[in-house]
Design a protein around this motif. Structure first.
Motif, short mmCIF file in Angstrom:
data_model
loop_
_atom_site.label_atom_id
_atom_site.label_comp_id
_atom_site.label_asym_id
_atom_site.label_seq_id
_atom_site.Cartn_x
_atom_site.Cartn_y
_atom_site.Cartn_z
N SER B 152 0.84 -1.20 0.00
CA SER B 152 0.00 0.00 0.00
C SER B 152 0.88 1.25 0.00
O SER B 152 0.50 2.26 -0.61
N PHE B 178 0.66 9.35 6.35
CA PHE B 178 -0.52 8.51 6.13
C PHE B 178 -0.20 7.03 6.24
O PHE B 178 -1.09 6.20 6.26
N ASN B 179 1.11 6.68 6.28
CA ASN B 179 1.50 5.27 6.29
C ASN B 179 1.66 4.69 7.69
O ASN B 179 2.19 3.60 7.84
N THR B 299 -7.59 -1.05 5.63
CA THR B 299 -7.86 0.37 5.86
C THR B 299 -6.73 1.21 5.28
O THR B 299 -6.97 2.23 4.62
N GLN B 300 -5.48 0.74 5.54
CA GLN B 300 -4.33 1.47 5.03
C GLN B 300 -4.37 1.55 3.51
O GLN B 300 -4.14 2.61 2.91
N ILE B 303 -7.06 4.04 2.53
CA ILE B 303 -6.60 5.42 2.75
C ILE B 303 -5.68 5.84 1.61
O ILE B 303 -5.83 6.93 1.03
N ASN B 304 -4.74 4.94 1.27
CA ASN B 304 -3.77 5.31 0.24
C ASN B 304 -4.43 5.48 -1.13
O ASN B 304 -4.06 6.37 -1.89
N LEU B 306 -7.54 6.49 -1.58
CA LEU B 306 -8.28 7.76 -1.54
C LEU B 306 -7.35 8.95 -1.71
O LEU B 306 -7.61 9.87 -2.49
N ILE B 307 -6.21 8.90 -0.97
CA ILE B 307 -5.26 10.02 -1.07
C ILE B 307 -4.75 10.13 -2.49
O ILE B 307 -4.65 11.24 -3.06
#
Lengths: 145, 312
Positions: B152, B178-179, B299-300, B303-304, B306-307
């Protein structure tokens, strides 16, 4: 060749891995041996580690007079260890049979069954005595070369 | 030809990585001892253990498949040593960097685990077989979150090569924030891969003697121990290169020193975890990984994605 031998002897002295085996003791010596392995005495300073399989161990630490029932098992465990191997007898019973000497159901000491390298007397042998015994055994290793 | 041999055998190959792995084992054991208020082993302890084991007798059980029993440790060591070639140590690129090397490293780090399984299986001892089956069960639990968390980070950097990932995060350090979840997940998975204490179920010495390694002695055991140490260093190096890539864009010498410090920091975190936690049961471990760690990794990943969709 001599240099290699020296390095190997050094490594053997610095990293004795022990295997604990109860050959019919009353448990007092075993408790003292476990006490010697606690952080209070911290035998990892000398590289001593308790291993759970005879294949990994260098030093077999036995406690107790050898009962007739455990005799075969003791020999089997000794034979499963890889060369070079040493046996340490912890406690008066393991050295000579102690109060049980001459009983019909015991062999009176580890050395009646397998060769013993060091004897640590005491009933029970104190943790300090056990560590001292193992260290003295390793010192003899240095002399023999 | 000579250059390649130098890379493979001396630096950063076999000789260097072995020394580094022994140093890593020393730091791990010393910290573990200090956390328990002990003095701990002297600095040469891992080296003395290794030499002593190399000089001991090799016993091959008569029921075991002798060829496999002897070959498997060598395979494991080869895979572990080969994986260091693709890890950046003194610059952002490794020696033979190519697109996709992050996946190659992850697969090379899986081979030792499979070798532990095969070694335990072919020694035909009961304890070794139970241990090796546990190794494999555990592999399926931690391998998925490890791949997801590391990949990710690669998704956000938009590349499958460690070099590009390192360069991306060095030029945009903000994205590293974010990681965080991925970092935690990969540390947990690395504990499982190295069979360290909360996940040392395959070699639980109070239950199954020594797990897969029960029948191994002497030289073969030494190779297995060295493999585990190298795996620890390479895993720590991979995590530090992907999640904390600072310093790799400096000139070679400071970059190398910073990398070594980062790797030792990751190892210190592993030994802290080893001190705090007690061993789980195999079913608890599998449950924990699939119920909590995999959703965290997902989830990670989300998130990645989406970012990446919104900001990049």
């Amino acid at each position: 060749m001599d240099m290699v031998k020296k390095i190997v002897t050094w490594a053997r002295i610095k990293s004795p891995w022990i295997l604990h085996f109860n050959t019919g003791a009353c448990n007092a010596c075993d408790i003292e041996l476990i006490a010697a392995l606690t952080p209070r005495y911290d035998v990892e300073r000398f590289g001593i580690q308790l291993k759970s399989t005879p294949r990994h161990a260098d030093v077999l630490v036995c406690s107790g007079p050898v009962t007739r029932q455990i005799e075969d098992r003791l020999v089997r465990i000794y034979e499963q260890m890889a060369q070079p191997k040493f046996v340490v007898a912890v406690g008066t019973c393991a050295c000579s049979g102690g109060v049980f000497k001459g009983c019909y159901n015991i062999k009176s000491g580890i050395d009646q069954v397998i060769p013993v390298a060091a004897y640590i007397p005491g009933c029970p042998a104190s943790p300090k005595a056990i560590i001292d015994g193992v260290v003295k055994l390793l010192a003899t290793l240095d002399e023999k070369k | 030809m000579i250059k390649e041999l130098f890379y493979l055998l001396i630096f950063p190959g076999f000789l260097f990585i072995s020394a580094f792995a022994l140093a890593g084992e020393y730091i791990d054991r010393k910290l573990y001892a200090r956390f328990q208020n002990r003095v701990g082993p002297p600095w040469f302890q891992p080296l003395a253990d290794l030499i002593k084991l190399l000089a001991k007798e090799d016993i091959v059980p008569c029921d075991a498949n002798a060829n496999m029993f002897k070959l498997v440790p060598v395979f494991a060591l080869t895979a572990a040593v080969a994986s260091i070639i693709y890890i950046p140590l003194w610059q952002s690129s490794s020696i033979y960097s190519f697109p996709g090397d992050v996946i190659v490293v992850l697969y090379l780090l899986t081979i030792p685990t499979l070798c532990f399984f095969m070694g335990g299986w072919y020694s035909t001892s009961l304890f070794a077989r139970i241990g090796s089956v546990r190794t494999l069960t555990q592999l399926f639990a931690y391998e998925v979150p490890l791949f997801m968390s590391i990949l990710s980070a690669a998704v956000l950097a938009d590349s499958w090569s460690i070099k590009d990932i390192v360069n991306f995060y060095n030029s945009h350090p903000g994205y590293l924030l974010f990681n965080g979840i991925g970092f935690v997940v990969s540390m947990i998975a690395l504990l499982g891969k190295l069979e360290k204490t909360p996940f040392d179920i395959p070699e639980a010495e109070t239950e199954i003697v020594a797990g897969s390694f029960t029948e191994y002695s002497g030289r073969l055991l030494a190779i297995f121990r060295l493999t585990l140490d190298i795996e620890m260093v390479v895993g720590a190096a991979l995590i530090s290169a992907i999640f904390i890539p600072f310093g790799l864009n400096f000139s070679p010498v400071p970059a190398f020193i910073i990398t070594v410090i980062k790797i030792e920091l990751v190892i210190a975190m592993l030994s802290l975890a080893r001190t705090i936690f007690a061993r789980l049961r195999i079913d608890q471990m599998v449950n924990f990984c699939w119920k909590y760690v995999v959703p965290l990794a997902l989830t990670q990943l989300l998130i990645n994605f989406l970012i990446k969709g919104f900001f990049r």
